[in-house]
Design a protein around this motif. Structure first.
Motif, PDB file in Angstrom:
ATOM      1  N   PRO A   1       1.654   5.181   3.010  1.00 21.04           N
ATOM      2  CA  PRO A   1       2.301   3.948   2.515  1.00 21.04           C
ATOM      3  C   PRO A   1       1.926   2.705   3.335  1.00 21.04           C
ATOM      4  O   PRO A   1       1.762   1.620   2.778  1.00 21.04           O
ATOM      5  CB  PRO A   1       3.794   4.265   2.641  1.00 21.04           C
ATOM      6  CG  PRO A   1       3.867   5.752   2.504  1.00 21.04           C
ATOM      7  CD  PRO A   1       2.640   6.261   3.192  1.00 21.04           C
ATOM      8  N   SER A   2       1.775   2.876   4.662  1.00 18.65           N
ATOM      9  CA  SER A   2       1.388   1.736   5.500  1.00 18.65           C
ATOM     10  C   SER A   2      -0.009   1.252   5.158  1.00 18.65           C
ATOM     11  O   SER A   2      -0.289   0.045   5.163  1.00 18.65           O
ATOM     12  CB  SER A   2       1.442   2.127   6.986  1.00 18.65           C
ATOM     13  OG  SER A   2       2.749   2.474   7.360  1.00 18.65           O
ATOM     14  N   ILE A   3      -0.900   2.201   4.831  1.00 20.49           N
ATOM     15  CA  ILE A   3      -2.260   1.844   4.425  1.00 20.49           C
ATOM     16  C   ILE A   3      -2.231   1.055   3.118  1.00 20.49           C
ATOM     17  O   ILE A   3      -2.941   0.062   2.952  1.00 20.49           O
ATOM     18  CB  ILE A   3      -3.127   3.110   4.253  1.00 20.49           C
ATOM     19  CG1 ILE A   3      -3.258   3.871   5.570  1.00 20.49           C
ATOM     20  CG2 ILE A   3      -4.508   2.751   3.714  1.00 20.49           C
ATOM     21  CD1 ILE A   3      -3.982   3.135   6.654  1.00 20.49           C
ATOM     22  N   VAL A   4      -1.391   1.497   2.186  1.00 21.14           N
ATOM     23  CA  VAL A   4      -1.277   0.819   0.886  1.00 21.14           C
ATOM     24  C   VAL A   4      -0.751  -0.595   1.074  1.00 21.14           C
ATOM     25  O   VAL A   4      -1.282  -1.561   0.504  1.00 21.14           O
ATOM     26  CB  VAL A   4      -0.363   1.615  -0.063  1.00 21.14           C
ATOM     27  CG1 VAL A   4      -0.139   0.838  -1.361  1.00 21.14           C
ATOM     28  CG2 VAL A   4      -0.959   2.983  -0.363  1.00 21.14           C
ATOM     29  N   ILE A   5       0.303  -0.746   1.889  1.00 24.96           N
ATOM     30  CA  ILE A   5       0.885  -2.069   2.142  1.00 24.96           C
ATOM     31  C   ILE A   5      -0.141  -2.988   2.799  1.00 24.96           C
ATOM     32  O   ILE A   5      -0.287  -4.159   2.432  1.00 24.96           O
ATOM     33  CB  ILE A   5       2.148  -1.941   3.023  1.00 24.96           C
ATOM     34  CG1 ILE A   5       3.251  -1.216   2.238  1.00 24.96           C
ATOM     35  CG2 ILE A   5       2.628  -3.319   3.475  1.00 24.96           C
ATOM     36  CD1 ILE A   5       4.454  -0.832   3.072  1.00 24.96           C
ATOM     37  N   ASP A   6      -0.884  -2.435   3.752  1.00 27.85           N
ATOM     38  CA  ASP A   6      -1.911  -3.225   4.441  1.00 27.85           C
ATOM     39  C   ASP A   6      -3.010  -3.665   3.469  1.00 27.85           C
ATOM     40  O   ASP A   6      -3.508  -4.787   3.549  1.00 27.85           O
ATOM     41  CB  ASP A   6      -2.520  -2.403   5.584  1.00 27.85           C
ATOM     42  CG  ASP A   6      -3.576  -3.175   6.342  1.00 27.85           C
ATOM     43  OD1 ASP A   6      -3.225  -4.140   7.049  1.00 27.85           O
ATOM     44  OD2 ASP A   6      -4.772  -2.833   6.213  1.00 27.85           O
ATOM     45  N   ALA A   7      -3.368  -2.771   2.531  1.00 32.03           N
ATOM     46  CA  ALA A   7      -4.427  -3.084   1.570  1.00 32.03           C
ATOM     47  C   ALA A   7      -4.021  -4.197   0.610  1.00 32.03           C
ATOM     48  O   ALA A   7      -4.881  -4.904   0.072  1.00 32.03           O
ATOM     49  CB  ALA A   7      -4.803  -1.828   0.783  1.00 32.03           C
TER      50      ALA A   7
END
Length: 263
Positions: free
Chosen positions: A117-123
């Motif tokens: 989820p953190s990767i998605v938010i960062d993207a």
């Protein structure tokens, strides 16, 4: 109806772009050596493709229902959907260098953040989107020239074309067959889509994926060069593109074969 068609077209593009990316992830396995992390992150893309598949089927069913109720031949629309499968595959091939560059960075971030989820938010941040736009890289002849294509078994290419062809038109052939049978057999004919897709998956899992995995694992162990895996990926992508084109030829014969079972 028109809104449903646009959704169907969009979902078809997404499915085949992601399916094309799936081949290229093997290259990241070799370069990064992070098989588990790469697989874990790509599962997010696979989930998107799975949801798109789930939404695509009822839209095709709605197209057939509308065609039956209005006595319209849906064949031109179905062929357009298959063409978009080819277009999605081609877009996936063109975007592969860009995808791999950003995917490898995302895998490195996943190792640090340990949260998808953190990767998605960062993207989704503007800075990340701007970096993505700046990282766009088109394929070049130098990327695919002088690769050892002859080391890839010819039967792997033929099977992947066949499997992709069946996979591309499985649902559409089964639903088109509902127009060729008596009304009492329409549900049975439409259910044949599952049989076709299962057969394609079985062929893939028994004959294509193991050989591809062997080549990839040998490269991971250093027993064969990275160029072999690159040649494998290029050939699998190219054969997938040919398979979607073959779907145009398979559509009606497969639909008639399904209808023949219920006559």
């Amino acid at each position: 109806m028109q809104g449903n068609l646009y959704q169907l077209y969009f979902l078809t593009l997404i499915i085949h772009i992601i399916d094309t990316f799936a081949y290229s992830v093997r290259l990241n396995f070799i370069k990064s050596g992070q098989f588990s992390l790469s697989t874990s992150l790509f599962n997010l893309f696979y989930l998107i493709s799975l949801v798109a598949h789930t939404l695509q089927v009822p839209l095709i069913g709605a197209l057939m229902d509308s065609s039956i109720s209005h006595s319209i031949d849906p064949l031109p629309i179905i062929r357009r959907v298959i063409f978009l499968a080819t277009a999605g595959t081609l877009f996936g091939i063109i975007l592969t260098p860009t995808f791999l560059k950003n995917f490898s960075q995302a895998v490195a971030k996943l190792e640090h953040l340990a949260s998808v989820p953190s990767i998605v938010i960062d993207a989704l941040r503007w800075g990340s989107m701007r970096r993505f736009i700046n990282s766009i890289t088109l394929p070049s002849r130098a990327m695919v020239n002088h690769l050892p294509y002859r080391k890839i078994p010819i039967n792997l290419i033929v099977l992947n074309i066949l499997v992709t062809g069946i996979y591309t038109i499985g649902v559409m052939s089964a639903y088109y067959a509902t127009l060729l049978v008596d009304p009492q057999h329409r549900l049975a004919a439409s259910a044949s889509a599952g049989v076709l897709n299962t057969a394609a998956n079985i062929i893939f899992m028994l004959f294509i994926d193991p050989k591809s995995a062997i080549i990839t694992d040998q490269a991971l162990k250093g027993n064969r060069p990275y160029a072999d895996v690159k040649a494998l990926v290029v050939i699998l992508m190219s054969s997938k593109l040919l398979g979607t084109l073959m779907g145009q030829l398979l559509l009606i014969p497969v639909a008639k074969a399904i209808a023949g079972l219920y006559m």
